[in-house]
Enzyme design. Structure first.
Site, PDB file in Angstrom:
ATOM      1  N   ASP A 147     -18.215  29.254 -31.178  1.00 21.28           N
ATOM      2  CA  ASP A 147     -19.139  28.165 -31.500  1.00 21.28           C
ATOM      3  C   ASP A 147     -20.070  28.547 -32.664  1.00 21.28           C
ATOM      4  OD1 ASP A 147     -20.255  25.647 -31.117  1.00 21.28           O
ATOM      5  OD2 ASP A 147     -20.364  25.869 -28.949  1.00 21.28           O
ATOM      6  N   ASP A 204     -19.440  16.921 -30.932  1.00 22.41           N
ATOM      7  CA  ASP A 204     -18.892  16.878 -29.574  1.00 22.41           C
ATOM      8  C   ASP A 204     -18.477  15.467 -29.156  1.00 22.41           C
ATOM      9  OD1 ASP A 204     -19.374  19.541 -29.411  1.00 22.41           O
ATOM     10  OD2 ASP A 204     -20.877  19.411 -27.809  1.00 22.41           O
TER      11      ASP A 204
END
Ligand SMILES: *[C@@H]1O[C@H](CO)[C@@H](O)[C@H](O)[C@H]1NC(C)=O
Ligand SMILES: *[C@@H]1O[C@H](CO)[C@@H](O)[C@H](O)[C@H]1NC(C)=O
Ligand SMILES: *[C@@H]1O[C@H](CO)[C@@H](O)[C@H](O)[C@H]1NC(C)=O
Length: 483
Positions: A147, A204
């Protein structure tokens, strides 16, 4: 402070010096804990998911990666600087858990971050790449999702941060699938193929139809950057299959389109309580086969008119996978796909098969229609019939972006002169970018791309769409440095 141009030169040198042969891996099939559980994860849950993947027949359908997302570690490294599993929630440790997952015939994925801390505030791996890669390898990790939260402003460029972990993983000698998650910032489709297997293209996903459509729009004209020898555009997890309040048609559309985009297919719902209809969608083997087709070319938009769209991809053996999508609110509507839209000679006879129903529909020449109700899809496969010619090419060379570009200019990916001037301006501008990145990170749920406008591009069919350079926001869009 070093100039952005210097940074760019370094990044490019870094990539080319270390460019590695990529395995022609297919998109991953598996499970990820984030959508359903966020950081509420523990070893019993992971064991249950492993068991359910097997019992429900999902492992047999190909979903073999079980990936733990954020929240698995202690808040601090141990005395020797190593990451340790959360002692209360993972008391047996990660090596034992990996062993259990492996014993079920599955692969074990873990999560890390290319900054100081993960998005949920656990230790990040920047500056600890070698140590962490060795720790993961010693546990038997098969995949790393990496990430992009909480990096230093001066360390904003994702390329060296992502390349460092690539090299650290490689140095362990253990093959680890490397899944980049920087939400599309700085257009990873332009550089991430030199880094590894897949790269997230957007912020997301959320369990809403709007979120599915937003990511779909952001994916338009990205197919040409993916494929064999490069890697996969990752449209994020299958959040909307089983979570939220989507209709079955919407879930079907989400699944079929992600399969066609050759995105990794990662289940994100609680398998202990999944509805049988959602499960049936996830197990639609002929749709999965589109995702795993050996030719490996990603699908893309080939036609849009009002609320009706056609997405298509070529298949090994000269066939086509076609998703007819109705984004509107009206009832069943016939959508017609022509051979011309799919790069097939009009006179070609083709067998048409409905891939969700797993049923042959018939033989057609020139065009075929199928009805799709609101927020739903018809998914078909066209197989040109041999008609005495058995030497049909495995790949006839047609690509969906040929059709797209015949109607729209290619999406703009070059840095503009203005972008370069801006980039070279000064350290002040660099500082500004760092701030922009922080803001983008904070707002990454909305960090989509300018292609969102395409959704209402009625005029695409009429050929009058004005897209121009895409109106991007966020760090990659401000700087246009890489590419
Ligand atoms: C490391 O990189 C080299 C050079 O590209 C490659 O041949 C090798 O397979 C890689 N090893 C692993 C474990 O990924
Ligand atoms: C779709 O087309 C078929 C075949 O032409 C026709 O029978 C059917 O009624 C049409 N359905 C709709 C909803 O228009
Ligand atoms: C047979 O298929 C090949 C490959 O697509 C093509 O080059 C050739 O012209 C075809 N022959 C006939 C007789 O259609």
């Amino acid at each position: 402070m070093r100039s952005p141009l210097w940074r760019l030169a370094c990044s490019l040198a870094l990539l080319s010096a270390a460019a590695r042969a990529l395995p022609a891996a297919k998109p991953l099939l598996g499970y990820n804990t984030w959508n359903a559980f966020r950081t509420n994860i523990d070893e019993q849950l992971i064991r249950d998911i492993a068991d359910r993947l097997v019992e429900l027949g999902l492992a047999a359908a190909g979903y073999t990666y079980l990936n733990i997302d954020d929240g698995w570690s202690e808040r601090r490294r141990d005395g020797t600087g190593q990451l340790v599993a959360h002692r209360r929630r993972f008391p047996s440790g990660m090596a034992a858990l990996a062993e259990h997952v492996h014993s079920r015939g599955l692969r074990f994925g873990i999560y890390g971050d290319a900054g100081k801390r993960t998005c949920a505030g656990y230790p990040g791996s920047r500056g600890h790449e070698g140590t962490d890669a060795r720790t993961w390898a010693s546990w038997g990790v098969d995949l790393l999702k990496y990430d992009n939260c909480n990096y230093d402003a001066a360390d904003w460029d994702p390329v060296p941060r992502y390349a460092a972990m690539r090299d650290a993983l490689n140095a362990t000698g253990r093959p680890v699938v490397y899944s980049l998650c920087n939400w599309g910032a700085l257009r990873p489709w332009l550089w991430a193929d030199k880094v590894r297997h897949s790269w997230r293209t957007t912020g997301d996903i959320h369990p809403t139809w709007g979120s599915v459509m937003e990511i779909l729009d952001a994916s338009t004209d990205l197919a040409r950057f993916a494929g064999p020898g490069r890697g996969h555009n990752d449209a994020d997890m299958l959040e909307a299959v089983g979570n939220g309040k989507l209709t079955l048609g919407e879930q079907r559309a989400h699944f079929a389109l992600w399969a066609l985009l050759k995105s990794p297919l990662l289940i994100g719902t609680d398998l202990r309580s999944i509805h049988p209809d959602s499960l049936a969608i996830l197990k639609a083997r002929e749709v999965i086969a589109i995702n795993q087709d050996p030719l490996g070319v990603a699908g893309d938009l080939v036609w849009v008119h009002g609320s009706l769209r056609i997405y298509a991809a070529p298949l090994a053996g000269g066939g086509r996978a076609v998703v007819l999508l109705n984004t509107g609110d009206a009832g069943p509507t016939n959508i017609t796909v022509t051979w011309q839209q799919l790069g097939l000679p009009a006179g070609t006879a083709a067998g048409v098969r409905d891939l969700f129903a797993e049923r042959d529909v018939g033989e057609f020449e020139g065009a075929v229609s199928a009805a799709a109700t609101q927020h739903d899809v018809a998914v078909v496969k066209l197989t040109p019939l041999a008609s005495g010619n058995s030497s049909r090419a495995a790949d006839d060379g047609w690509r969906p972006w040929h059709q797209l570009h015949a109607q729209l200019p290619p999406r703009q990916h070059r840095p503009s002169v203005r972008g370069w001037l801006l980039a070279g301006a000064a350290a002040a501008a660099l500082r500004l970018a760092a701030v922009a990145i922080s803001i983008a990170r904070w707002r990454r749920r909305v960090a989509g791309s300018g292609w969102r406008r395409l959704g209402d591009a009625h005029s695409m069919a009429a050929g009058t769409v004005q897209l121009g350079p895409a109106v991007f926001v966020g760090p990659g869009r401000v700087w246009r440095l890489v590419g």
